[in-house]
Motif scaffolding. Structure first.
Motif, PDB file in Angstrom:
ATOM      1  N   GLY A 117      42.289  29.285  48.672  1.00 35.32           N
ATOM      2  CA  GLY A 117      41.326  28.292  49.123  1.00 35.32           C
ATOM      3  C   GLY A 117      39.924  28.551  48.638  1.00 35.32           C
ATOM      4  N   ALA A 118      39.684  29.656  47.945  1.00 35.39           N
ATOM      5  CA  ALA A 118      38.379  29.891  47.330  1.00 35.39           C
ATOM      6  C   ALA A 118      38.124  28.831  46.265  1.00 35.39           C
ATOM      7  CB  ALA A 118      38.320  31.280  46.718  1.00 35.39           C
ATOM      8  N   ASP A 119      36.854  28.607  45.924  1.00 36.86           N
ATOM      9  CA  ASP A 119      36.572  27.631  44.871  1.00 36.86           C
ATOM     10  C   ASP A 119      36.909  28.218  43.501  1.00 36.86           C
ATOM     11  OD1 ASP A 119      34.036  28.536  43.305  1.00 36.86           O
ATOM     12  OD2 ASP A 119      33.455  28.811  45.393  1.00 36.86           O
ATOM     13  N   GLU A 120      36.961  27.346  42.504  1.00 42.89           N
ATOM     14  CA  GLU A 120      37.450  27.739  41.189  1.00 42.89           C
ATOM     15  C   GLU A 120      36.625  28.842  40.540  1.00 42.89           C
ATOM     16  OE1 GLU A 120      36.728  24.232  38.464  1.00 42.89           O
ATOM     17  OE2 GLU A 120      35.940  23.498  40.367  1.00 42.89           O
ATOM     18  N   GLU A 121      35.320  28.865  40.750  1.00 41.11           N
ATOM     19  CA  GLU A 121      34.491  29.889  40.123  1.00 41.11           C
ATOM     20  C   GLU A 121      34.767  31.258  40.726  1.00 41.11           C
ATOM     21  OE1 GLU A 121      32.813  29.337  37.472  1.00 41.11           O
ATOM     22  OE2 GLU A 121      33.122  27.165  37.498  1.00 41.11           O
ATOM     23  N   VAL A 122      34.821  31.334  42.051  1.00 39.77           N
ATOM     24  CA  VAL A 122      35.132  32.587  42.730  1.00 39.77           C
ATOM     25  C   VAL A 122      36.566  33.019  42.416  1.00 39.77           C
ATOM     26  CG1 VAL A 122      35.443  33.668  44.990  1.00 39.77           C
ATOM     27  CG2 VAL A 122      33.447  32.210  44.563  1.00 39.77           C
ATOM     28  N   ALA A 123      37.497  32.077  42.477  1.00 41.92           N
ATOM     29  CA  ALA A 123      38.900  32.390  42.224  1.00 41.92           C
ATOM     30  C   ALA A 123      39.113  32.918  40.810  1.00 41.92           C
ATOM     31  CB  ALA A 123      39.763  31.151  42.461  1.00 41.92           C
ATOM     32  N   GLN A 124      38.471  32.303  39.831  1.00 41.02           N
ATOM     33  CA  GLN A 124      38.620  32.755  38.449  1.00 41.02           C
ATOM     34  C   GLN A 124      38.054  34.153  38.255  1.00 41.02           C
ATOM     35  OE1 GLN A 124      40.241  31.521  35.930  1.00 41.02           O
ATOM     36  NE2 GLN A 124      40.664  29.393  36.512  1.00 41.02           N
ATOM     37  N   ALA A 125      36.954  34.462  38.943  1.00 45.58           N
ATOM     38  CA  ALA A 125      36.369  35.801  38.834  1.00 45.58           C
ATOM     39  C   ALA A 125      37.353  36.863  39.323  1.00 45.58           C
ATOM     40  CB  ALA A 125      35.067  35.874  39.618  1.00 45.58           C
ATOM     41  N   PHE A 126      37.975  36.616  40.472  1.00 49.28           N
ATOM     42  CA  PHE A 126      38.962  37.565  40.973  1.00 49.28           C
ATOM     43  C   PHE A 126      40.224  37.560  40.111  1.00 49.28           C
ATOM     44  CE2 PHE A 126      36.426  37.402  44.903  1.00 49.28           C
ATOM     45  CZ  PHE A 126      36.414  38.749  45.236  1.00 49.28           C
ATOM     46  N   GLY A 127      40.624  36.395  39.635  1.00 47.17           N
ATOM     47  CA  GLY A 127      41.798  36.314  38.775  1.00 47.17           C
ATOM     48  C   GLY A 127      41.639  37.143  37.510  1.00 47.17           C
ATOM     49  N   ARG A 128      40.465  37.082  36.890  1.00 48.62           N
ATOM     50  CA  ARG A 128      40.222  37.879  35.682  1.00 48.62           C
ATOM     51  C   ARG A 128      40.263  39.370  35.994  1.00 48.62           C
ATOM     52  NH1 ARG A 128      36.555  33.568  34.720  1.00 48.62           N
ATOM     53  NH2 ARG A 128      34.867  34.698  35.743  1.00 48.62           N
ATOM     54  N   ALA A 129      39.636  39.764  37.105  1.00 49.97           N
ATOM     55  CA  ALA A 129      39.606  41.177  37.464  1.00 49.97           C
ATOM     56  C   ALA A 129      41.011  41.716  37.758  1.00 49.97           C
ATOM     57  CB  ALA A 129      38.703  41.388  38.667  1.00 49.97           C
ATOM     58  N   LEU A 130      41.848  40.884  38.340  1.00 45.17           N
ATOM     59  CA  LEU A 130      43.207  41.280  38.691  1.00 45.17           C
ATOM     60  C   LEU A 130      44.209  41.048  37.561  1.00 45.17           C
ATOM     61  CD1 LEU A 130      43.101  39.747  42.269  1.00 45.17           C
ATOM     62  CD2 LEU A 130      43.460  42.185  41.782  1.00 45.17           C
ATOM     63  N   ASP A 131      43.734  40.466  36.474  1.00 39.77           N
ATOM     64  CA  ASP A 131      44.587  40.134  35.332  1.00 39.77           C
ATOM     65  C   ASP A 131      45.738  39.216  35.742  1.00 39.77           C
ATOM     66  OD1 ASP A 131      45.344  40.102  32.669  1.00 39.77           O
ATOM     67  OD2 ASP A 131      46.483  41.979  32.784  1.00 39.77           O
ATOM     68  N   ILE A 132      45.396  38.225  36.563  1.00 38.66           N
ATOM     69  CA  ILE A 132      46.344  37.176  36.944  1.00 38.66           C
ATOM     70  C   ILE A 132      46.037  35.954  36.065  1.00 38.66           C
ATOM     71  CG2 ILE A 132      47.143  35.661  38.790  1.00 38.66           C
ATOM     72  CD1 ILE A 132      46.416  37.800  40.790  1.00 38.66           C
ATOM     73  N   PRO A 133      46.944  35.586  35.188  1.00 36.60           N
ATOM     74  CA  PRO A 133      46.615  34.554  34.187  1.00 36.60           C
ATOM     75  C   PRO A 133      46.517  33.131  34.727  1.00 36.60           C
ATOM     76  CG  PRO A 133      48.894  35.260  33.950  1.00 36.60           C
ATOM     77  CD  PRO A 133      48.283  36.165  34.971  1.00 36.60           C
ATOM     78  N   HIS A 134      47.175  32.843  35.838  1.00 37.82           N
ATOM     79  CA  HIS A 134      47.185  31.479  36.369  1.00 37.82           C
ATOM     80  C   HIS A 134      46.472  31.457  37.723  1.00 37.82           C
ATOM     81  CE1 HIS A 134      50.096  30.389  33.269  1.00 37.82           C
ATOM     82  NE2 HIS A 134      50.772  31.479  33.607  1.00 37.82           N
ATOM     83  N   VAL A 135      45.522  30.543  37.871  1.00 35.50           N
ATOM     84  CA  VAL A 135      44.739  30.442  39.099  1.00 35.50           C
ATOM     85  C   VAL A 135      44.771  29.007  39.602  1.00 35.50           C
ATOM     86  CG1 VAL A 135      42.450  30.665  40.134  1.00 35.50           C
ATOM     87  CG2 VAL A 135      43.223  32.347  38.440  1.00 35.50           C
ATOM     88  N   ILE A 136      45.205  28.828  40.839  1.00 32.06           N
ATOM     89  CA  ILE A 136      45.188  27.534  41.518  1.00 32.06           C
ATOM     90  C   ILE A 136      44.225  27.677  42.690  1.00 32.06           C
ATOM     91  CG2 ILE A 136      46.555  25.815  42.746  1.00 32.06           C
ATOM     92  CD1 ILE A 136      49.043  26.945  41.319  1.00 32.06           C
ATOM     93  N   SER A 137      43.250  26.785  42.772  1.00 31.13           N
ATOM     94  CA  SER A 137      42.194  26.954  43.773  1.00 31.13           C
ATOM     95  C   SER A 137      41.603  25.604  44.137  1.00 31.13           C
ATOM     96  CB  SER A 137      41.096  27.864  43.218  1.00 31.13           C
ATOM     97  OG  SER A 137      40.467  27.234  42.114  1.00 31.13           O
ATOM     98  N   ASN A 138      40.657  25.624  45.062  1.00 28.89           N
ATOM     99  CA  ASN A 138      39.870  24.425  45.310  1.00 28.89           C
ATOM    100  C   ASN A 138      38.937  24.178  44.130  1.00 28.89           C
ATOM    101  OD1 ASN A 138      40.649  23.275  47.844  1.00 28.89           O
ATOM    102  ND2 ASN A 138      39.798  25.092  48.849  1.00 28.89           N
ATOM    103  N   ARG A 139      38.764  22.898  43.798  1.00 28.32           N
ATOM    104  CA  ARG A 139      37.957  22.522  42.634  1.00 28.32           C
ATOM    105  C   ARG A 139      36.674  21.861  43.093  1.00 28.32           C
ATOM    106  NH1 ARG A 139      41.777  18.436  40.317  1.00 28.32           N
ATOM    107  NH2 ARG A 139      42.128  18.231  42.559  1.00 28.32           N
ATOM    108  N   LEU A 140      35.580  22.272  42.490  1.00 31.30           N
ATOM    109  CA  LEU A 140      34.276  21.733  42.844  1.00 31.30           C
ATOM    110  C   LEU A 140      34.129  20.298  42.356  1.00 31.30           C
ATOM    111  CD1 LEU A 140      32.207  24.866  41.817  1.00 31.30           C
ATOM    112  CD2 LEU A 140      32.675  24.119  44.159  1.00 31.30           C
ATOM    113  N   ALA A 141      33.543  19.457  43.196  1.00 33.62           N
ATOM    114  CA  ALA A 141      33.182  18.098  42.788  1.00 33.62           C
ATOM    115  C   ALA A 141      31.751  18.134  42.265  1.00 33.62           C
ATOM    116  CB  ALA A 141      33.296  17.143  43.972  1.00 33.62           C
ATOM    117  N   VAL A 142      31.546  17.598  41.092  1.00 37.81           N
ATOM    118  CA  VAL A 142      30.232  17.651  40.448  1.00 37.81           C
ATOM    119  C   VAL A 142      29.825  16.243  40.017  1.00 37.81           C
ATOM    120  CG1 VAL A 142      28.888  18.656  38.560  1.00 37.81           C
ATOM    121  CG2 VAL A 142      30.708  19.995  39.637  1.00 37.81           C
ATOM    122  N   GLU A 143      28.623  15.846  40.388  1.00 36.00           N
ATOM    123  CA  GLU A 143      28.071  14.554  39.979  1.00 36.00           C
ATOM    124  C   GLU A 143      26.689  14.783  39.379  1.00 36.00           C
ATOM    125  OE1 GLU A 143      28.044  11.774  43.173  1.00 36.00           O
ATOM    126  OE2 GLU A 143      30.184  12.025  43.623  1.00 36.00           O
TER     127      GLU A 143
END
Length: 227
Positions: A117-143
């Motif tokens: 449930g973390a947002d994509e930026e936080v999730a990707q940071a942990f995913g890279r550190a853990l060497d997990i290639p696939h990350v599914i997370s909440n996505r930020l809405a940007v306007e």
């Protein structure tokens, strides 16, 4: 440490692979740098955390929190803050046991997925550190470059089931090919779908559910995590 004969393993992040939830770590870190974190923390406590732990977070509540969290920031600025947060604090809360478990599955050729449930930026940071290639997370809405909340569907509760199903279909796999590790009672919908549910650092409610259903239970909290 036991591993299971599956083709894909989903992992929750908060209180599972890390010893805290990422949002509370972020708020504490940000408070050291910006007074605005006090407002963010008040919003989170008032409308988010109690519901989150009970598995009752709505899209509106979580999206409003993110509007408060990112007020005045564009996406690039938020991304830079997340990188600073992870460098200074976030990585210190990864359980050392997580690396061993992930390595064991990686050696077996199992597909690893972080679903959080973390947002994509936080999730990707942990995913890279853990060497997990696939990350599914909440996505930020940007306007117009500004973060306005979150996109639908939420990666939370039953929403995780739909997102996991979509990923499995893309891989030509089914829930019968999957395991899932989580600490959260809110993740029961996905635990009930996979072939191999595993509860990890659970609260008392989830521990009792696991005992009733014969699900394996791991608890890393008795050992000292990094940081």
């Amino acid at each position: 440490m036991q591993v299971y004969d599956v083709k894909v393993v989903f992992f929750d992040l908060d209180d599972s692979l890390i010893n805290k939830d990422a949002n509370s770590l972020w708020i504490k870190w940000r408070f050291r740098h910006e007074r605005w974190a006090l407002v963010e923390g008040m919003v989170a406590l008032a409308s988010l955390y109690r519901s989150y732990k009970k598995g009752r977070v709505s899209y509106g509540r979580l999206s409003r929190y993110y509007r408060t969290r990112a007020l005045g920031m564009n996406l690039d600025e938020y991304r830079q803050r997340v990188a600073q947060f992870f460098h200074e604090r976030g990585h210190l809360h990864i359980y050392p046991q997580a690396a061993s478990l992930l390595f064991a599955y990686r050696r077996m050729g199992v597909t690893l997925v972080l679903i959080t449930g973390a947002d994509e930026e936080v999730a990707q940071a942990f995913g890279r550190a853990l060497d997990i290639p696939h990350v599914i997370s909440n996505r930020l809405a940007v306007e117009q470059g500004k973060i306005t909340g979150l996109q639908r569907p939420l990666c939370y509760g039953s929403g995780k089931v739909g997102l996991a199903r979509a990923f499995l279909r893309e891989q030509g796999l089914k829930f019968s090919d999957a395991a899932f590790y989580t600490d959260s009672h809110a993740d029961l919908p996905l635990l009930e779908k996979v072939a191999q549910p595993v509860v990890l650092n659970p609260n008392n409610r989830l521990r009792a559910t696991a005992a009733e259903r014969g699900w394996p239970c791991l608890d890393w909290r008795m050992l000292t995590p990094l940081g």
